[in-house]
Scaffold this active site. Structure first.
Site, PDB file in Angstrom:
ATOM      1  N   TYR A  11      -0.817  54.462  48.712  1.00 43.90           N
ATOM      2  CA  TYR A  11       0.165  53.401  48.928  1.00 43.90           C
ATOM      3  C   TYR A  11       1.589  53.902  49.086  1.00 43.90           C
ATOM      4  O   TYR A  11       2.485  53.123  49.392  1.00 43.90           O
ATOM      5  CB  TYR A  11       0.104  52.396  47.764  1.00 43.90           C
ATOM      6  CG  TYR A  11      -1.279  51.839  47.601  1.00 43.90           C
ATOM      7  CD1 TYR A  11      -1.775  50.912  48.531  1.00 43.90           C
ATOM      8  CD2 TYR A  11      -2.111  52.265  46.579  1.00 43.90           C
ATOM      9  CE1 TYR A  11      -3.061  50.419  48.422  1.00 43.90           C
ATOM     10  CE2 TYR A  11      -3.398  51.764  46.455  1.00 43.90           C
ATOM     11  CZ  TYR A  11      -3.875  50.847  47.377  1.00 43.90           C
ATOM     12  OH  TYR A  11      -5.140  50.359  47.279  1.00 43.90           O
ATOM     13  N   LYS A  16      39.513  65.156  52.198  1.00 39.12           N
ATOM     14  CA  LYS A  16      39.424  64.613  50.827  1.00 39.12           C
ATOM     15  C   LYS A  16      37.966  64.548  50.361  1.00 39.12           C
ATOM     16  O   LYS A  16      37.044  64.640  51.185  1.00 39.12           O
ATOM     17  CB  LYS A  16      40.068  63.232  50.783  1.00 39.12           C
ATOM     18  CG  LYS A  16      39.333  62.174  51.566  1.00 39.12           C
ATOM     19  CD  LYS A  16      40.137  60.872  51.574  1.00 39.12           C
ATOM     20  CE  LYS A  16      39.486  59.863  52.470  1.00 39.12           C
ATOM     21  NZ  LYS A  16      40.436  58.831  52.906  1.00 39.12           N
TER      22      LYS A  16
HETATM   23  C1  LIG Z   1      40.749  58.926  54.316  1.00 37.84           C
HETATM   24  C2  LIG Z   1      42.042  58.946  54.965  1.00 37.84           C
HETATM   25  C3  LIG Z   1      42.159  59.260  56.328  1.00 37.84           C
HETATM   26  C4  LIG Z   1      40.967  59.513  57.211  1.00 37.84           C
HETATM   27  O1  LIG Z   1      40.207  58.360  57.365  1.00 37.84           O
HETATM   28  P1  LIG Z   1      38.893  58.371  58.288  1.00 37.84           P
HETATM   29  O2  LIG Z   1      38.619  56.956  58.538  1.00 37.84           O
HETATM   30  O3  LIG Z   1      37.845  59.045  57.488  1.00 37.84           O
HETATM   31  O4  LIG Z   1      39.233  59.139  59.504  1.00 37.84           O
HETATM   32  C5  LIG Z   1      43.427  59.324  56.876  1.00 37.84           C
HETATM   33  N1  LIG Z   1      44.510  59.090  56.126  1.00 37.84           N
HETATM   34  C6  LIG Z   1      44.442  58.784  54.813  1.00 37.84           C
HETATM   35  C7  LIG Z   1      45.698  58.533  54.065  1.00 37.84           C
HETATM   36  C8  LIG Z   1      43.205  58.692  54.189  1.00 37.84           C
HETATM   37  O5  LIG Z   1      43.128  58.372  52.897  1.00 37.84           O
END
Ligand SMILES: *Cc1c(COP(=O)(O)O)cnc(C)c1O
Length: 347
Positions: A255, A34
């Site tokens: 600076y 994403k």
């Molecule tokens: C962003 C997201 C993830 C991944 O999360 P991370 O913490 O970046 O690994 C997984 N599932 C959904 C639905 C998300 O929105």
């Protein structure tokens, strides 16, 4: 180099992916892409990941899912979870995108588009396990299973997955969510669906909690080498940053030393006086961030034209900067303006 550059090391991506896959096995890895692959640039990221053998990609919306399909070809599975309208459903079905379904109305729409297109939609039903951000409420679960079964009998949908998203903020809350998830899975199986994939966890739980991995672990941040703010370090996780932001020294004063990168390039102006940057082994305080420039505390030997890593694989990471302004490394990365040139190593 004139303007700042975001340098993306695809070999680091490959190494992080290998770590993540080993960690979650025998579950499979879904690489989450994403926000333009967390600001790294979607096409080069998914192309390299596919070459490394990643077969599942997680896109926020259909537009991103289609861009992923264009880059990785037809073998990969691509999951898109934002609820969208009929035109995008039609485009998703044509490109064989798996659709996440978080509400009953969306399932109706998918079935109706599938009917006109003569297609079968692959869907993953999302149970709301407590986050209340889209997802079918437990009390509505049986009804949607019945509806899905009837669409399935007509050949309009195939329920291939059950999924949810958890906060990963407290183990107790995640455990409660997992209990709801298990009940939903059992109900889907009782309803006769042969589920291919059950998926619940993102980076943190996928790495730390085996029982959250099920068949598929949706990992974004850790594959990009973004460690969690306030959480385990990169070395402990076995990951390293994929992206580095390089800027040029444009002025050396008594600076301050000025860099040619500023808030218009995506650097938060709130970093000023709170965060610092590693320059040849020293921490230099960020004094000010203007629209196009950033000033650092001066250091011996600073010269115009030298290159400074605002964040990168050594020294300061995006999460180091983020922690100083109470946010997360992902935010530092996704804010980097599309106008900042991306260069790729290991393409
Ligand atoms: C962003 C997201 C993830 C991944 O999360 P991370 O913490 O970046 O690994 C997984 N599932 C959904 C639905 C998300 O929105």
């Amino acid at each position: 180099m004139t303007g700042p550059e975001l340098r993306v090391d695809l070999n680091a991506l490959a190494a992080n992916i290998a770590v993540a896959r080993a960690r979650v096995a025998p579950a499979q890895l879904m690489l989450v892409v994403k926000d333009d692959a967390y600001g790294h640039g979607l096409a080069p990221i998914v192309t390299r990941a596919a070459a490394e053998g990643v077969t599942w990609f997680g896109a926020f919306d259909v537009r991103e899912a289609l861009a992923t399909r264009a880059a990785v070809g037809h073998d990969a599975r691509i999951f898109s979870w934002l609820t969208v309208g009929p035109d995008q459903i039609a485009a998703a079905l044509a490109a064989e995108i798996d659709l996440g379904v978080g509400d009953a109305g969306f399932l109706e729409q998918i079935a109706s588009v599938a009917r006109s297109a003569g297609a079968t939609a692959r869907v993953h039903l999302k149970i709301d396990t407590g986050l209340h951000r889209n997802g079918i409420r437990p009390e509505e679960w049986d009804a949607i299973l019945a509806r899905a079964a009837s669409f399935s009998a007509e050949g309009l949908v195939r329920v291939v997955g059950v999924w949810s998203h958890i906060a990963e903020a407290s183990d107790a809350e995640d455990d409660a969510a997992r209990a709801v998830f298990d009940v939903a899975i059992a109900a889907a199986e009782t309803a006769g669906f042969a589920l291919e994939v059950r998926h619940l966890s993102a980076s943190a739980a996928s790495f730390a909690r085996p029982e959250f991995r099920y068949d598929l672990a949706r990992v974004g941040a850790f594959c990009y080498g973004i460690r969690p703010a306030g959480g385990p370090g990169q070395d402990e996780l076995g990951i390293r940053p994929v992206a580095a932001l390089a800027a040029t020294v444009t002025r050396v004063g008594d600076y301050a030393v000025t860099l040619g990168v500023g808030s218009l390039h995506g650097l938060p102006s709130t970093l000023a006086t709170r965060a610092s940057v590693h320059v040849s082994g020293h921490r230099q305080e960020i004094l000010h961030v203007s629209e196009t420039h950033t000033t650092l505390a001066p250091w011996e030997g600073a010269v115009v034209g030298a290159e400074v890593w605002v964040f990168g694989p050594d020294g300061t990471s995006a999460t180091d900067l983020a922690e100083e302004i109470d946010t997360v490394g992902e935010e530092i990365l996704v804010r980097i303006s599309p106008l900042v040139e991306r260069t790729y190593r290991g393409r």
